[in-house]
Design a protein around this motif. Structure first.
Motif, PDB file in Angstrom:
ATOM      1  N   UNK A   5      51.029  24.078  33.679  1.00 33.47           N
ATOM      2  CA  UNK A   5      50.180  23.834  35.122  1.00 33.47           C
ATOM      3  C   UNK A   5      50.096  25.369  35.488  1.00 33.47           C
ATOM      4  N   UNK A   6      51.045  26.184  35.141  1.00 37.95           N
ATOM      5  CA  UNK A   6      50.859  27.667  35.413  1.00 37.95           C
ATOM      6  C   UNK A   6      49.662  28.162  34.641  1.00 37.95           C
ATOM      7  N   UNK A   7      49.378  28.017  33.561  1.00 33.26           N
ATOM      8  CA  UNK A   7      48.252  28.351  32.645  1.00 33.26           C
ATOM      9  C   UNK A   7      46.936  27.817  33.438  1.00 33.26           C
ATOM     10  N   UNK A   8      46.953  26.613  33.719  1.00 34.91           N
ATOM     11  CA  UNK A   8      45.628  26.238  34.291  1.00 34.91           C
ATOM     12  C   UNK A   8      45.417  26.718  35.907  1.00 34.91           C
ATOM     13  N   UNK A   9      46.384  26.570  36.629  1.00 32.22           N
ATOM     14  CA  UNK A   9      46.293  27.571  37.772  1.00 32.22           C
ATOM     15  C   UNK A   9      45.823  29.096  37.685  1.00 32.22           C
ATOM     16  N   UNK A  10      46.208  29.719  36.742  1.00 32.18           N
ATOM     17  CA  UNK A  10      46.099  31.070  36.346  1.00 32.18           C
ATOM     18  C   UNK A  10      44.649  31.046  35.989  1.00 32.18           C
ATOM     19  N   UNK A  11      44.262  30.236  35.178  1.00 35.33           N
ATOM     20  CA  UNK A  11      42.634  30.207  34.859  1.00 35.33           C
ATOM     21  C   UNK A  11      41.530  29.997  35.891  1.00 35.33           C
ATOM     22  N   UNK A  12      41.985  29.002  36.720  1.00 31.08           N
ATOM     23  CA  UNK A  12      41.253  28.638  37.794  1.00 31.08           C
ATOM     24  C   UNK A  12      41.168  29.708  38.795  1.00 31.08           C
ATOM     25  N   UNK A  13      42.187  30.232  39.108  1.00 32.86           N
ATOM     26  CA  UNK A  13      42.375  31.224  40.279  1.00 32.86           C
ATOM     27  C   UNK A  13      41.620  32.423  39.593  1.00 32.86           C
ATOM     28  N   UNK A  14      41.896  32.730  38.525  1.00 34.73           N
ATOM     29  CA  UNK A  14      40.988  34.006  37.787  1.00 34.73           C
ATOM     30  C   UNK A  14      39.517  33.536  38.206  1.00 34.73           C
ATOM     31  N   UNK A  15      39.387  32.340  37.716  1.00 31.29           N
ATOM     32  CA  UNK A  15      37.750  32.183  37.622  1.00 31.29           C
ATOM     33  C   UNK A  15      37.068  32.249  38.998  1.00 31.29           C
ATOM     34  N   UNK A  16      38.220  31.561  40.168  1.00 28.47           N
ATOM     35  CA  UNK A  16      37.569  31.713  41.329  1.00 28.47           C
ATOM     36  C   UNK A  16      37.352  33.097  42.106  1.00 28.47           C
ATOM     37  N   UNK A  17      38.264  33.981  41.512  1.00 24.32           N
ATOM     38  CA  UNK A  17      38.383  35.257  42.077  1.00 24.32           C
ATOM     39  C   UNK A  17      37.035  36.188  41.422  1.00 24.32           C
ATOM     40  N   UNK A  18      36.629  35.722  40.411  1.00 24.75           N
ATOM     41  CA  UNK A  18      35.497  36.359  39.820  1.00 24.75           C
ATOM     42  C   UNK A  18      34.348  36.023  40.333  1.00 24.75           C
ATOM     43  N   UNK A  19      34.268  34.698  40.720  1.00 21.43           N
ATOM     44  CA  UNK A  19      32.865  34.009  41.098  1.00 21.43           C
ATOM     45  C   UNK A  19      32.805  33.847  42.823  1.00 21.43           C
ATOM     46  N   UNK A  20      33.741  34.235  43.396  1.00 23.88           N
ATOM     47  CA  UNK A  20      33.587  33.924  44.879  1.00 23.88           C
ATOM     48  C   UNK A  20      34.211  35.132  45.761  1.00 23.88           C
ATOM     49  N   UNK A  21      33.736  35.284  46.916  1.00 27.11           N
ATOM     50  CA  UNK A  21      34.481  36.273  47.854  1.00 27.11           C
ATOM     51  C   UNK A  21      35.357  35.409  48.479  1.00 27.11           C
ATOM     52  N   UNK A  22      36.603  36.079  48.907  1.00 30.37           N
ATOM     53  CA  UNK A  22      37.700  35.511  49.341  1.00 30.37           C
ATOM     54  C   UNK A  22      37.279  34.521  50.581  1.00 30.37           C
ATOM     55  N   UNK A  23      36.625  34.863  51.605  1.00 33.62           N
ATOM     56  CA  UNK A  23      36.163  34.170  52.634  1.00 33.62           C
ATOM     57  C   UNK A  23      34.867  33.153  52.488  1.00 33.62           C
ATOM     58  N   UNK A  24      34.444  33.259  51.357  1.00 36.42           N
ATOM     59  CA  UNK A  24      33.244  32.032  51.006  1.00 36.42           C
ATOM     60  C   UNK A  24      33.761  30.826  51.029  1.00 36.42           C
ATOM     61  N   UNK A  25      32.997  30.007  51.827  1.00 29.63           N
ATOM     62  CA  UNK A  25      33.195  28.471  51.759  1.00 29.63           C
ATOM     63  C   UNK A  25      32.911  27.847  50.385  1.00 29.63           C
ATOM     64  N   UNK A  26      34.027  27.118  49.856  1.00 28.81           N
ATOM     65  CA  UNK A  26      33.739  26.510  48.704  1.00 28.81           C
ATOM     66  C   UNK A  26      33.931  24.781  48.817  1.00 28.81           C
TER      67      UNK A  26
END
Length: 89
Positions: free
Chosen positions: A68-89
């Motif tokens: 779960x840590x690995x999955x969360x890390x991969x998804x968090x990295x993907x979100x950080x690379x593709x979205x601004x923090x304030x962006x609505x998703x």
């Protein structure tokens, strides 16, 4: 961001049988999470779900399971690379 807070990225969104939205935000290393439950009307009124939130470190829960840590890390990295923090998703 204050010294005691950290940025978390949206890694999971689920809906329960009562219609509540459960959001999981995680650190980019997948080590810690913050879970938030919100009613759909609250999400709508607030303008939606953002790609990231900030939380105090002492309010975070550790992620015990390695996969779960690995999955969360991969998804968090993907979100950080593709979205601004304030962006609505």
């Amino acid at each position: 961001m204050s010294d005691g807070s950290t940025r978390l990225w949206l890694v999971e969104r689920t809906y329960d049988d009562k219609g509540l939205i459960s959001l999981v935000y995680a650190t980019t290393d997948g080590e810690a999470v913050r879970r938030i439950e919100r009613a759909p009307i609250a999400v709508e009124r607030s303008g939606g779900v953002t790609a990231a939130v900030e939380a105090e470190r002492d309010a975070l829960a550790p992620v015990e399971e390695a996969s779960l840590r690995e999955r969360y890390a991969a998804e968090a990295e993907r979100m950080a690379e593709n979205h601004d923090p304030e962006e609505t998703v």
